[in-house]
Design an enzyme around this catalytic site. Structure first.
Site, PDB file in Angstrom:
ATOM      1  N   ALA A  10       0.829  -1.214   0.000  1.00  0.00           N
ATOM      2  CA  ALA A  10       0.000   0.000   0.000  1.00  0.00           C
ATOM      3  C   ALA A  10       0.855   1.252   0.000  1.00  0.00           C
ATOM      4  O   ALA A  10       0.497   2.277   0.569  1.00  0.00           O
ATOM      5  CB  ALA A  10      -0.917  -0.006   1.217  1.00  0.00           C
ATOM      6  N   ARG A  16      -3.113   9.389  -9.689  1.00  0.00           N
ATOM      7  CA  ARG A  16      -4.278   9.650 -10.538  1.00  0.00           C
ATOM      8  C   ARG A  16      -5.579   9.883  -9.760  1.00  0.00           C
ATOM      9  O   ARG A  16      -6.633  10.098 -10.354  1.00  0.00           O
ATOM     10  CB  ARG A  16      -4.449   8.513 -11.553  1.00  0.00           C
ATOM     11  CG  ARG A  16      -3.511   8.682 -12.745  1.00  0.00           C
ATOM     12  CD  ARG A  16      -3.661   7.546 -13.720  1.00  0.00           C
ATOM     13  NE  ARG A  16      -3.112   6.292 -13.210  1.00  0.00           N
ATOM     14  CZ  ARG A  16      -3.568   5.083 -13.540  1.00  0.00           C
ATOM     15  NH1 ARG A  16      -4.581   4.964 -14.371  1.00  0.00           N
ATOM     16  NH2 ARG A  16      -3.015   3.998 -13.047  1.00  0.00           N
ATOM     17  N   GLY A  79       9.255  -0.369  -6.709  1.00  0.00           N
ATOM     18  CA  GLY A  79       8.604  -1.534  -7.306  1.00  0.00           C
ATOM     19  C   GLY A  79       8.047  -2.505  -6.278  1.00  0.00           C
ATOM     20  O   GLY A  79       8.354  -2.436  -5.088  1.00  0.00           O
TER      21      GLY A  79
HETATM   22  C1  UD1 Z   1       1.598  -4.916 -10.738  1.00  0.00           C
HETATM   23  C2  UD1 Z   1       2.249  -6.185 -11.266  1.00  0.00           C
HETATM   24  C3  UD1 Z   1       1.504  -6.635 -12.526  1.00  0.00           C
HETATM   25  C4  UD1 Z   1       0.027  -6.814 -12.234  1.00  0.00           C
HETATM   26  C5  UD1 Z   1      -0.534  -5.536 -11.648  1.00  0.00           C
HETATM   27  C6  UD1 Z   1      -1.957  -5.715 -11.195  1.00  0.00           C
HETATM   28  C7  UD1 Z   1       4.606  -6.098 -10.688  1.00  0.00           C
HETATM   29  C8  UD1 Z   1       5.962  -5.759 -11.161  1.00  0.00           C
HETATM   30  N1  UD1 Z   1       3.625  -5.918 -11.552  1.00  0.00           N
HETATM   31  O1  UD1 Z   1       1.732  -3.909 -11.702  1.00  0.00           O
HETATM   32  O2  UD1 Z   1       2.042  -7.861 -12.968  1.00  0.00           O
HETATM   33  O3  UD1 Z   1      -0.652  -7.152 -13.419  1.00  0.00           O
HETATM   34  O4  UD1 Z   1       0.223  -5.157 -10.480  1.00  0.00           O
HETATM   35  O5  UD1 Z   1      -2.479  -4.460 -10.859  1.00  0.00           O
HETATM   36  O6  UD1 Z   1       4.423  -6.530  -9.573  1.00  0.00           O
HETATM   37  N2  UD1 Z   1       3.378  -0.836  -4.578  1.00  0.00           N
HETATM   38  C9  UD1 Z   1       4.146  -0.565  -3.474  1.00  0.00           C
HETATM   39  N3  UD1 Z   1       5.431  -0.158  -3.644  1.00  0.00           N
HETATM   40  C10 UD1 Z   1       5.990  -0.011  -4.871  1.00  0.00           C
HETATM   41  C11 UD1 Z   1       5.188  -0.294  -5.983  1.00  0.00           C
HETATM   42  C12 UD1 Z   1       3.893  -0.710  -5.822  1.00  0.00           C
HETATM   43  O7  UD1 Z   1       3.673  -0.677  -2.342  1.00  0.00           O
HETATM   44  O8  UD1 Z   1       7.152   0.359  -4.920  1.00  0.00           O
HETATM   45  C13 UD1 Z   1       2.010  -1.275  -4.380  1.00  0.00           C
HETATM   46  C14 UD1 Z   1       0.982  -0.292  -4.902  1.00  0.00           C
HETATM   47  O9  UD1 Z   1       0.583   0.601  -3.880  1.00  0.00           O
HETATM   48  C15 UD1 Z   1      -0.146  -1.189  -5.334  1.00  0.00           C
HETATM   49  C16 UD1 Z   1       0.546  -2.483  -5.729  1.00  0.00           C
HETATM   50  O10 UD1 Z   1       1.820  -2.471  -5.121  1.00  0.00           O
HETATM   51  O11 UD1 Z   1      -1.010  -1.480  -4.267  1.00  0.00           O
HETATM   52  C17 UD1 Z   1       0.654  -2.656  -7.232  1.00  0.00           C
HETATM   53  O12 UD1 Z   1       1.389  -1.560  -7.738  1.00  0.00           O
HETATM   54  P1  UD1 Z   1       1.069  -0.930  -9.146  1.00  0.00           P
HETATM   55  O13 UD1 Z   1       2.063   0.117  -9.435  1.00  0.00           O
HETATM   56  O14 UD1 Z   1      -0.364  -0.573  -9.220  1.00  0.00           O
HETATM   57  O15 UD1 Z   1       1.234  -2.194 -10.078  1.00  0.00           O
HETATM   58  P2  UD1 Z   1       2.156  -2.413 -11.316  1.00  0.00           P
HETATM   59  O16 UD1 Z   1       3.579  -2.415 -10.900  1.00  0.00           O
HETATM   60  O17 UD1 Z   1       1.713  -1.532 -12.393  1.00  0.00           O
END
Ligand code: UD1
Ligand code: CA
Length: 456
Positions: A10, A16, A79
């Protein structure tokens, strides 16, 4: 099943949403998005819940201060793999970990349980088929349908872009494997991020089985990134609640015009008309009817009671077969016994009204104890406030309060007393007597003419 750790990601910014409020604190069905995920997590009875937070972290922590959560700060977001790495010091070596996303509110406990069953000595991923998979990580399978990798959209080949089976981001695995894989992650990819999804290829390399469970319930794995997503999710959530109520036998005049922002439980043959909002915990007994445009919060309403249109009820208990509204306002601390009648433009606050009493028109009754079979006439006001202190009004059984009376508290109106219309009562009124307090004389002026318009 083995010991369970749950890691909820989270830390994302939620750019957005264009909001100062962290994304996971926006509400679906009156509850923060993260609150839904936590409720699901708690229902799985885990040994630990670890929330990885970042953006707006302190506000998020405060919102869940009462929960038993291990908070882990991911100050910079590099990530999903990097996010889970932050949780490693708290993972139990002998446990399995379930990874949930803090922005996916409709996640179902049953789907998590199924995934955890799959994760015994394996890596289990929850996937779904997405008509337009743009942006999602693709589930790559070999000729034998075995999962070999997850490839992120930005790293995928043209051929891989055609894959419609995508990663939900929700997965489960033994911690012994997870911690090992996390230590091997790198950020050599299109986004320069540490991808959690890279552990899939590592598992395959390590001869650990990978299974992808495909869910057909897309909404239950959909995340919220914008106010548009939030509004859509709210409608989906509300229509699910409405369907459950219909299945239980509740009559909803229009399931699309019902909003439950909390927990609503209903007895048999309950009817709810359009545009009603239920907040907090609301219980409706059998044969309760709620007419259109009512807002009802933290209330329990006993069997046979009817609530007429445009009534507001907050923190109130109502007994059986009462008649409330239209246009009534019941404020916190109010208790109405059975067979009470509260009519239009009546405001009650912290009032306890006993069986069979009626307050039917245009009244304010606050900080009051009203006995049985009392009739309070139109326009009666309990003057409970002297500008600094609040005082109680006690009206005993069978009293009759004439219209347009003011009862200046503290005051007691005795059993069976009658107050004449238009009285301002400042001292206790004795039982069984008529008490009145009006201007002494009533004058009539013969020959008096109404003012006329002056002709120009
Ligand atoms: C990620 C997945 C992707 C999947 C998608 C579903 C990875 C690399 N990719 O995409 O395969 O289809 O979710 O929505 O895992 N978050 C953190 N810290 C970070 C980055 C993200 O806590 O550094 C959390 C975000 O708050 C969110 C979740 O992880 O709750 C997913 O992050 P988001 O950036 O939405 O997903 P993607 O990396 O685009
Ligand atoms: Ca996402």
């Amino acid at each position: 099943m083995s010991k369970l750790n749950i890691v909820i990601l989270a830390a994302g910014k939620g750019t957005r949403m264009y909001s100062d409020l962290p994304k996971v604190l926006h509400a679906v069905g009156g509850k923060p998005i993260l609150g839904h995920v936590l409720d699901c997590a708690k229902s799985l009875d885990p040994h630990k819940i670890i929330v990885v937070y970042g953006f707006g972290g302190d506000i998020v922590k405060q919102a869940f201060a009462h929960e038993n959560i291990i908070w882990v700060n991911q100050a910079e977001q590099h990530g999903t793999g990097h996010a889970v790495q932050q949780a490693v010091p708290h993972l139990d070596a002998d446990a399995d970990t379930l990874i949930l996303l803090g922005d996916v509110p409709l996640i179902e406990a049953q789907a998590c349980r199924n995934l955890l069953k799959q994760a015994q000595n394996r890596l289990a991923i929850l996937s779904f088929n997405k008509a337009d998979p743009t942006g999602y990580g693709r589930i790559v399978r070999n000729a034998m349908y075995g999962v070999t990798a997850i490839v992120e959209h930005k790293d995928a080949s043209e051929e891989q872009h055609k894959i419609t089976e995508v990663n939900t981001g929700i997965m489960a695995m033994p911690n012994a494997n997870l911690t090992q894989w996390l230590s091997r992650l790198d950020n050599h990819n299109a986004q320069g991020e540490y991808y959690l999804t890279d552990i899939v290829a590592m598992a395959v390399k390590d001869n650990i089985d990978v299974v992808a469970e495909i869910t057909s319930d897309e909404w239950s794995v959909t995340g919220i990134n914008s106010k548009t997503d939030l509004a859509q999710m709210e409608r989906v959530h509300q229509s699910r609640i409405a369907n459950k109520l219909l299945q239980q036998g509740v009559t909803l005049k229009d399931p699309a015009r019902l909003d439950v922002r909390g927990a609503l439980s209903c007895g048999r043959d309950v009817e709810i008309d359009v545009n009603c909002v239920f907040e907090g915990t609301v219980t409706l007994g059998s044969n309760v009817k709620i007419a259109a445009n009512c807002v009802i919060k933290n209330a329990d309403i006993a069997a046979g009671t009817h609530i007429a249109p445009f009534t507001h009820i907050d923190d109130t208990h109502i007994g059986e077969n009462a008649r409330i509204g239209p246009y009534a306002r019941l404020r916190p601390g109010t208790t109405l016994a059975a067979e009470t009648h509260i009519g239009n433009f009546v405001e009650l606050k912290n009032a306890q009204v006993d069986v069979g009493s009626k307050i039917n028109h245009l009244s304010y009754v606050g900080d009051s104890t009203v006995g049985k079979n009392v009739n309070i006439g139109a326009g009666t006001i309990t003057c409970n406030y002297d500008g600094a202190n609040k005082f109680r009004t006690v009206i005993e059984d069978d009293a009759f309060i004439g219209s347009d009376s003011q009862l200046v508290a503290p005051i007691t109106i005795g059993r069976g007393a009658t107050i004449a219309a238009g009285s301002t009562i400042t001292r206790d009124a004795p039982a069984e007597q008529l008490t009145f307090c009006r201007a002494k004389e009533q004058k009539s002026i013969a020959g008096w003419k109404r003012p006329q318009k002056i002709k120009k």
